[in-house]
Design a protein around this motif. Sequence first.
Motif, PDB file in Angstrom:
ATOM      1  N   THR A  96      -7.736  -4.485   5.971  1.00 32.20           N
ATOM      2  CA  THR A  96      -6.834  -5.433   5.346  1.00 32.20           C
ATOM      3  C   THR A  96      -6.379  -6.442   6.393  1.00 32.20           C
ATOM      4  O   THR A  96      -6.503  -6.202   7.589  1.00 32.20           O
ATOM      5  CB  THR A  96      -5.630  -4.703   4.711  1.00 32.20           C
ATOM      6  OG1 THR A  96      -4.823  -5.655   4.066  1.00 32.20           O
ATOM      7  CG2 THR A  96      -4.796  -3.969   5.736  1.00 32.20           C
TER       8      THR A  96
ATOM      9  N   ARG B  45      -1.245   7.314   0.170  1.00 36.79           N
ATOM     10  CA  ARG B  45      -2.295   7.951  -0.638  1.00 36.79           C
ATOM     11  C   ARG B  45      -3.466   6.987  -0.851  1.00 36.79           C
ATOM     12  O   ARG B  45      -4.621   7.347  -0.696  1.00 36.79           O
ATOM     13  CB  ARG B  45      -1.687   8.365  -1.980  1.00 36.79           C
ATOM     14  CG  ARG B  45      -2.663   8.975  -2.926  1.00 36.79           C
ATOM     15  CD  ARG B  45      -1.927   9.374  -4.173  1.00 36.79           C
ATOM     16  NE  ARG B  45      -1.444  10.734  -4.044  1.00 36.79           N
ATOM     17  CZ  ARG B  45      -2.102  11.780  -4.504  1.00 36.79           C
ATOM     18  NH1 ARG B  45      -3.245  11.622  -5.110  1.00 36.79           N
ATOM     19  NH2 ARG B  45      -1.620  12.994  -4.370  1.00 36.79           N
ATOM     20  N   GLU B  46      -3.113   5.718  -1.145  1.00 35.87           N
ATOM     21  CA  GLU B  46      -4.161   4.714  -1.367  1.00 35.87           C
ATOM     22  C   GLU B  46      -5.020   4.557  -0.122  1.00 35.87           C
ATOM     23  O   GLU B  46      -6.250   4.493  -0.198  1.00 35.87           O
ATOM     24  CB  GLU B  46      -3.535   3.354  -1.701  1.00 35.87           C
ATOM     25  CG  GLU B  46      -3.145   3.231  -3.150  1.00 35.87           C
ATOM     26  CD  GLU B  46      -2.293   1.999  -3.411  1.00 35.87           C
ATOM     27  OE1 GLU B  46      -1.922   1.810  -4.555  1.00 35.87           O
ATOM     28  OE2 GLU B  46      -1.995   1.246  -2.446  1.00 35.87           O
ATOM     29  N   ILE B  47      -4.355   4.525   1.032  1.00 33.71           N
ATOM     30  CA  ILE B  47      -5.106   4.315   2.288  1.00 33.71           C
ATOM     31  C   ILE B  47      -5.986   5.525   2.568  1.00 33.71           C
ATOM     32  O   ILE B  47      -7.146   5.380   2.956  1.00 33.71           O
ATOM     33  CB  ILE B  47      -4.135   4.052   3.460  1.00 33.71           C
ATOM     34  CG1 ILE B  47      -3.405   2.735   3.217  1.00 33.71           C
ATOM     35  CG2 ILE B  47      -4.893   3.988   4.769  1.00 33.71           C
ATOM     36  CD1 ILE B  47      -2.382   2.385   4.248  1.00 33.71           C
TER      37      ILE B  47
ATOM     38  N   TYR C 231       0.822  -1.207   0.000  1.00 30.70           N
ATOM     39  CA  TYR C 231       0.000   0.000   0.000  1.00 30.70           C
ATOM     40  C   TYR C 231       0.855   1.255   0.000  1.00 30.70           C
ATOM     41  O   TYR C 231       1.973   1.238   0.500  1.00 30.70           O
ATOM     42  CB  TYR C 231      -0.891   0.055   1.247  1.00 30.70           C
ATOM     43  CG  TYR C 231      -1.916  -1.034   1.317  1.00 30.70           C
ATOM     44  CD1 TYR C 231      -3.150  -0.897   0.690  1.00 30.70           C
ATOM     45  CD2 TYR C 231      -1.649  -2.198   2.024  1.00 30.70           C
ATOM     46  CE1 TYR C 231      -4.092  -1.906   0.768  1.00 30.70           C
ATOM     47  CE2 TYR C 231      -2.589  -3.215   2.107  1.00 30.70           C
ATOM     48  CZ  TYR C 231      -3.812  -3.068   1.475  1.00 30.70           C
ATOM     49  OH  TYR C 231      -4.739  -4.060   1.551  1.00 30.70           O
ATOM     50  N   THR C 232       0.266   2.354  -0.521  1.00 33.13           N
ATOM     51  CA  THR C 232       0.880   3.662  -0.321  1.00 33.13           C
ATOM     52  C   THR C 232      -0.069   4.437   0.587  1.00 33.13           C
ATOM     53  O   THR C 232      -1.250   4.094   0.694  1.00 33.13           O
ATOM     54  CB  THR C 232       1.035   4.435  -1.641  1.00 33.13           C
ATOM     55  OG1 THR C 232      -0.275   4.650  -2.155  1.00 33.13           O
ATOM     56  CG2 THR C 232       1.870   3.686  -2.640  1.00 33.13           C
TER      57      THR C 232
ATOM     58  N   GLU D 147      -7.129   7.775   0.400  1.00 33.10           N
ATOM     59  CA  GLU D 147      -8.196   7.922  -0.586  1.00 33.10           C
ATOM     60  C   GLU D 147      -9.270   6.853  -0.435  1.00 33.10           C
ATOM     61  O   GLU D 147     -10.438   7.082  -0.690  1.00 33.10           O
ATOM     62  CB  GLU D 147      -7.605   7.871  -2.001  1.00 33.10           C
ATOM     63  CG  GLU D 147      -7.025   9.218  -2.388  1.00 33.10           C
ATOM     64  CD  GLU D 147      -6.308   9.177  -3.713  1.00 33.10           C
ATOM     65  OE1 GLU D 147      -6.298   8.130  -4.362  1.00 33.10           O
ATOM     66  OE2 GLU D 147      -5.735  10.229  -4.074  1.00 33.10           O
ATOM     67  N   ASN D 148      -8.853   5.680   0.014  1.00 34.06           N
ATOM     68  CA  ASN D 148      -9.814   4.592   0.138  1.00 34.06           C
ATOM     69  C   ASN D 148      -9.546   3.810   1.417  1.00 34.06           C
ATOM     70  O   ASN D 148      -9.042   2.696   1.390  1.00 34.06           O
ATOM     71  CB  ASN D 148      -9.686   3.697  -1.099  1.00 34.06           C
ATOM     72  CG  ASN D 148     -10.742   2.647  -1.122  1.00 34.06           C
ATOM     73  OD1 ASN D 148     -11.760   2.773  -0.433  1.00 34.06           O
ATOM     74  ND2 ASN D 148     -10.506   1.571  -1.856  1.00 34.06           N
TER      75      ASN D 148
END
Length: 617
Positions: A329, A320-322, A317-318, A324-325
Motif C-alpha cells: 500500500t 485481520r485484513e493485512i 485497514y484492520t 489474510e491478504n
Amino acid sequence: MNNKIKYFQSIHFKIALVLALILLVTLEIVGAVFVSQLETKNVDSYKKQVQLPTYVNTTLINELSKTNISKANVGISSLLSDIDNKNSTEVEVVDAKNTVRGTNESGNQSQVGQKNVKTNIKNTLINRQSYSGIISDSSNSSRYYTVITPLIKSSNNELVGVVYVRANLDSVYKEINQITLIYVAAALVAILAGLLISIVISRAITKPIDEMKQQTLQIAKGDYSGQVHVYGRDELGQLANAVNNLSVKVEESQESTESERQRLDSVLTNMTDGVIATDRRGKVIIMNDEAANSLEISESEAIDKSILDVLDIGEEYTLREIIENPDETIIDRSDHSHDLILHAHFSLIQRESGFVSGLVCVLHDVTEQQKIDNDRKQFVSNVSHELRTPLTSVHSYIEALQDGAWKDNTIAPKFLKVTQDETDRMIRMINDLLTLSRMDSNTQKINKELVNIKELFNYILDRFDMIIKSDDDSKKPMKDYKIIRKFTKIDLWVEIDTDRFTQVIDNLMNNAIKYSPDGGTITCSLYETHNNVILSVKDQGLGIPRSSIPHIFDRFYRVDKARSRAQGGTGLGLAISKEVIQALGGRIWVESTENKGSTFYIALPYEPIEEDLWDEN
Ligand code: ADP
C-alpha cells in the motif's frame, strides 16, 4: 528468584531421612518380631516349669475322695509342701463343694476349710473345663500365669475338686524387658550410626548434584568457563559429563545466535528501507533506524504499539485484513513542512506449520519517485498544452488565409507574420525542450574552459547596449532600458562553458527587459566572495509574487501565462538556466518583491589564482 534450598527441602536431607527411616522401620519390625518371639518362648518354657506333675493330680483325687476330711487335708497339705516351689508357685486345692482343702502358701493356711472366693475356680467346678491364662493382679500390678485343672475320678467320672496353680510371671517379664531394653539401646545406636552413614552417603550423592546446579546457574548467567568435576563413571559422572557437554553446546549456540543477531542488526541498520516486524497481534517488536526516521517515532516509543497506529493506517485497514491478504500500500505521510510518500509492503512471518507468528512491513521511500512520476505526467500535459495553443492559432490563421484572406494585401501579411511568430515560438520551445532533454540524459556536452568572467559578462551586456543603441529599427527592442554595471575591479577567472553561460545571462537579461515597464534600469553586478563568484541581474519590473518564487525555475511555470506567451516566452528559459548553472557546479536563485523588481543571482565556484603562479608562467 530465590535459589536457596532450605536444608529440610534438600535431596541431601531427604536421602538421609529415607535411609534413617528404612533403618528405623527395619529395626522396629525385627525388634517387634524378636520381642514377641522371646516373650512366647519364655512364657511357654515357664508354663512348662509350673505344670504340676501328673502324680500330684492322681494323689489329690485320691485324697479328695476320702471321707475323712481332716485326714485327707493332712495328706493334701503334705503333698503340696513337697512341691518344688522355686518359681514361687501358689497351689490351692478346692473340693467339689467349693471348700478350700489345701494351699502351699504358708500365709494362706487359714483359708483351708473356708469357702473359695475365686470366680475362675467356681467356673471350673461348674463347667468341669480346665482353664489357663495370664491374669494381672491390680493390687501389686503383677502378672500371674493361672492354671485351674478339674480333678475328675476316672472310675466314675466324678468331679472331686479342682487344683489351682498360680505362678508369678514377673521374673519372666523382667528378663524379657531387660533383653528388650538392650535391644532398643542397640537399635538406637544402630540408628544413630546409620543416620551418620546415610548423611555421608547422601552428601556423596548430592555434592556432584550441587556442583552441577552451580554450573547450570553459571551457564544461565552466560558464564561458560566453569567445568563440573567428574567424580566417577556412574550415572552422576555421566550426568556431569553431559552438563559439561551442554555448557559447550550452549556456548556455541549462544555465540551463533549472537552473531546471527548482530548480522541481522547490521543488515537492518544498514538497510535503506525501513523495516518493522510485529508479533502475532500486530504489536511492533523490531523497528530499524530507517523506519523510525521516516515515521518520526523512536524505536522505544513504537515497541509494543500496534503497527496500524505506528503507520497511521488504522482507518483504512484492520490487522485481520493485512494478515489474510498481505499486500502493498502507499502511505502518504506528507504534511505542510515536507513531503513523504512511503510504499509499504507487508509479508507474514510463518512457521513451517503455517502458524502466523508475526508480520514484516518493509517501508520504501517513494516520495522522489512519485514526484518524478507526477512531474513527468505534468510535463507531458504541459508540452501538449503548450504546443496545442500555437498550433491551433496557426491552424485558424491558415484556414482564414485559405478562405480568401490571402487575397487581402493588408491582412494576409499580418496573418502570415503571426503564423511565422507562432511557428518560431514552437521551434524555440522544441529546441529548449531538446536542450533540457539532453541535459536530463547527460548527453549535452559541457565544454568547460577557464574564462575571465568579467570580460564575458561585459561582452554580453555590450551586446544588449548595442541593441538599444542600434540604428536599425528592426533590431531595436520594443522597450527602452538602461544597463548599469557594478563590477569588481579584479579579473575573475572561472571555469565555465561560454556558450551555455551566455545563454543563461541572455535569458536573465531578456526576462529583465520583458517583465519590466518601458524605461527601466537593469543593474548588473559582479563580485567575488572567498570561493564564489556572484553575478546578479536586478530589474525594476513586475517582481514575482512570494508564492511563485519556489516554482519560478520549474519547467513551463509562468506567473502570468498570457503575458509570457504574448512576449514569446516558452516558460523553459529559467529551467534551462538552472540546469546549466547546476552543471557548472553553481547555484541560481531569485529575490523579488512584487511590483518593485527582481534580482536573479548566480553563484559559481571560484578558486582565486595565486599571483606567483602567473609570475612563474
Ligand atoms: P518565459 O519564457 O515565460 O519568460 P522563463 O522560464 O524565462 O520563461 O521565466 C518563467 C517565468 O518567470 C516567467 O513567465 C515570468 O512569469 C517569471 N519571470 C522571469 N523573470 C522575471 C523577472 N525578471 N521579473 C518578473 N517575472 C519574471
